[in-house]
Write an enzyme that holds these catalytic residues in place. Structure first.
Site, PDB file in Angstrom:
ATOM      1  N   LYS A  88     -34.932 -11.194   4.531  1.00 61.45           N
ATOM      2  CA  LYS A  88     -36.399 -11.199   4.503  1.00 61.45           C
ATOM      3  C   LYS A  88     -36.911  -9.835   4.072  1.00 61.45           C
ATOM      4  O   LYS A  88     -37.870  -9.736   3.312  1.00 61.45           O
ATOM      5  CB  LYS A  88     -36.980 -11.596   5.857  1.00 61.45           C
ATOM      6  CG  LYS A  88     -36.792 -13.079   6.130  1.00 61.45           C
ATOM      7  CD  LYS A  88     -37.495 -13.541   7.377  1.00 61.45           C
ATOM      8  CE  LYS A  88     -37.310 -15.039   7.562  1.00 61.45           C
ATOM      9  NZ  LYS A  88     -37.681 -15.515   8.883  1.00 61.45           N
ATOM     10  N   LYS A 109     -31.803 -20.981  -0.435  1.00 64.31           N
ATOM     11  CA  LYS A 109     -32.161 -21.768   0.754  1.00 64.31           C
ATOM     12  C   LYS A 109     -33.644 -22.154   0.723  1.00 64.31           C
ATOM     13  O   LYS A 109     -34.492 -21.300   0.509  1.00 64.31           O
ATOM     14  CB  LYS A 109     -31.873 -20.933   2.016  1.00 64.31           C
ATOM     15  CG  LYS A 109     -32.330 -21.609   3.303  1.00 64.31           C
ATOM     16  CD  LYS A 109     -32.362 -20.652   4.489  1.00 64.31           C
ATOM     17  CE  LYS A 109     -33.716 -20.532   5.135  1.00 64.31           C
ATOM     18  NZ  LYS A 109     -34.132 -21.300   6.226  1.00 64.31           N
ATOM     19  N   LYS A 118     -40.023 -21.891   3.898  1.00 64.26           N
ATOM     20  CA  LYS A 118     -41.473 -21.713   3.762  1.00 64.26           C
ATOM     21  C   LYS A 118     -41.748 -20.295   3.289  1.00 64.26           C
ATOM     22  O   LYS A 118     -42.661 -20.045   2.522  1.00 64.26           O
ATOM     23  CB  LYS A 118     -42.146 -21.941   5.123  1.00 64.26           C
ATOM     24  CG  LYS A 118     -42.304 -23.398   5.459  1.00 64.26           C
ATOM     25  CD  LYS A 118     -42.626 -23.581   6.938  1.00 64.26           C
ATOM     26  CE  LYS A 118     -41.408 -23.934   7.723  1.00 64.26           C
ATOM     27  NZ  LYS A 118     -41.397 -23.554   9.122  1.00 64.26           N
TER      28      LYS A 118
HETATM   29  P1  ADP Z   1     -38.336 -21.687   7.106  1.00 67.55           P
HETATM   30  O1  ADP Z   1     -37.121 -20.914   6.635  1.00 67.55           O
HETATM   31  O2  ADP Z   1     -38.790 -22.642   6.109  1.00 67.55           O
HETATM   32  O3  ADP Z   1     -39.438 -20.786   7.607  1.00 67.55           O
HETATM   33  P2  ADP Z   1     -37.781 -22.178   9.831  1.00 67.55           P
HETATM   34  O4  ADP Z   1     -37.175 -20.808   9.832  1.00 67.55           O
HETATM   35  O5  ADP Z   1     -39.033 -22.382  10.598  1.00 67.55           O
HETATM   36  O6  ADP Z   1     -37.916 -22.579   8.328  1.00 67.55           O
HETATM   37  O7  ADP Z   1     -36.685 -23.199  10.305  1.00 67.55           O
HETATM   38  C1  ADP Z   1     -36.851 -24.229  11.258  1.00 67.55           C
HETATM   39  C2  ADP Z   1     -35.565 -25.005  11.379  1.00 67.55           C
HETATM   40  O8  ADP Z   1     -35.280 -25.637  10.120  1.00 67.55           O
HETATM   41  C3  ADP Z   1     -34.330 -24.162  11.722  1.00 67.55           C
HETATM   42  O9  ADP Z   1     -33.488 -24.885  12.615  1.00 67.55           O
HETATM   43  C4  ADP Z   1     -33.654 -23.981  10.415  1.00 67.55           C
HETATM   44  O10 ADP Z   1     -32.254 -23.805  10.537  1.00 67.55           O
HETATM   45  C5  ADP Z   1     -33.975 -25.296   9.699  1.00 67.55           C
HETATM   46  N1  ADP Z   1     -34.003 -25.061   8.265  1.00 67.55           N
HETATM   47  C6  ADP Z   1     -34.889 -24.288   7.587  1.00 67.55           C
HETATM   48  N2  ADP Z   1     -34.650 -24.285   6.278  1.00 67.55           N
HETATM   49  C7  ADP Z   1     -33.565 -25.075   6.111  1.00 67.55           C
HETATM   50  C8  ADP Z   1     -32.813 -25.462   4.978  1.00 67.55           C
HETATM   51  N3  ADP Z   1     -33.134 -25.041   3.761  1.00 67.55           N
HETATM   52  N4  ADP Z   1     -31.769 -26.276   5.166  1.00 67.55           N
HETATM   53  C9  ADP Z   1     -31.437 -26.713   6.402  1.00 67.55           C
HETATM   54  N5  ADP Z   1     -32.103 -26.388   7.522  1.00 67.55           N
HETATM   55  C10 ADP Z   1     -33.147 -25.577   7.392  1.00 67.55           C
END
Ligand code: ADP
Ligand code: TRP
Length: 292
Positions: free
Chosen positions: A112, A191, A194
């Protein structure tokens, strides 16, 4: 019955990666366990600074859990992280026993801080807030995507250190990965997140969803040329959504040539609409009932 707990940041509308990687596997577990699911709005503050956006993301995140089938009449709890002030109070105690290098070496912080322009202290201490989220509730099993495993390791280290220093106090939790261990790629192949603006929002209006899918990055092979499905983001995502037979068919099209990335994207768009039809309808109904 073990207690399970997981959170999703309200930093945007939950996307395909969140739904397949976290929400659906967690809902499956909730059918046989006592479950605590929450909307991590304090974590979202590390990236979101606008009140209205944070409120609408929070409502959309709650709607996504419910639209994906979470049953809150069955002993499962859905709550907002910031409604429980003890979580930030505990975080301070944990901050004071957390070694600085453990946080400085966390991959997620490194990623990040390389990608985001606003590298704030909240991003740095993010895993300590996550540890507090978990151990405050004596949670035992934490279903998360693969990207969060290191954060759960940090939580375990912090809980164990607290117990060693002050006597047995906290449960040391375990991560639970979905069997497929997936990290869903985003439209740029990294990956889906958001925070990287590379997501597919399965709840978006058709035209927005179509635009997101049509902008998935591919190489520039001509329509006639055979293509390698394993190097293609469109196929990687399609495989997760379509049936085995449909995926096999698309794989053959790629290998045979005469099939363009535009065809594959159209097929992905249609199967996304089909697969999430019920969830899309429910999500919109819930939003209409909210004050948004
Ligand atoms: P983001 O990275 O979009 O902000 P979050 O960090 O809020 O998402 O993640 C919430 C949940 O979704 C976590 O358990 C995370 O491991 C899962 N997650 C987020 N992005 C992915 C992805 N690309 N593939 C699989 N699981 C994901
Ligand atoms: N950091 C997690 C993510 O980005 C979200 C989260 C916050 C979480 N607190 C948690 C997940 C506690 C599991 C348990 O995915």
């Amino acid at each position: 019955m073990p207690r399970i707990l997981t959170g999703i940041q309200s930093s945007g509308t939950p996307h395909l990666g969140n739904v397949l990687g976290a929400i659906l596997p967690a809902i499956e577990l909730s059918k046989h366990n006592e479950s605590f699911f929450f909307i991590a709005d304090f974590h979202a503050l590390t990236t979101i600074k606008n009140r209205e956006i944070l409120i609408s993301n929070t409502i959309e995140t709650a709607a996504a859990w419910l639209a994906c089938g979470l049953n809150t009449n069955d002993g499962n709890i859905l709550y907002k992280q910031s409604d429980i002030p003890q979580v930030t109070e505990l975080m301070w105690y944990l901050n004071c026993i957390t070694p600085y290098p453990m946080l400085a070496n966390a991959h997620s912080f490194k990623d990040k801080s390389n990608k985001l322009s606003d590298v704030n202290a909240g991003l740095f201490t993010y895993p300590v807030l996550m540890a507090s989220d978990i151990i405050l509730y004596d949670a035992e099993i934490i279903p998360v995507g693969k990207d969060q495993i290191q954060h759960i390791e940090i939580t375990r280290d912090i809980a164990a250190k607290f117990n060693n220093t002050f006597g047995e106090t906290f449960v040391v939790p375990e991560a639970k990965l979905d069997d497929k261990n997936m990290i869903i790629p985003g439209i740029d192949g990294s990956k889906m997140s958001k925070s990287y603006n590379n997501y597919i929002n399965i709840f978006a209006e058709e035209s927005v969803l179509k635009k997101q899918i049509m902008s998935i990055l591919t190489d520039s092979k001509e329509l006639a040329e055979p293509k390698n499905p394993n190097n293609c983001n469109v196929f990687q995502i399609y495989k997760l959504i379509a049936s085995k037979e449909e995926s096999k068919k698309m794989e053959e099209h790629y290998l045979n040539g005469g099939y363009g990335y535009g065809h594959a994207k159209k097929a992905l768009f249609e199967s996304t609409l089909e697969k999430f039809k019920k969830e899309r309808t429910k999500f919109n109904e819930l939003l209409q009932q909210s004050d948004l």
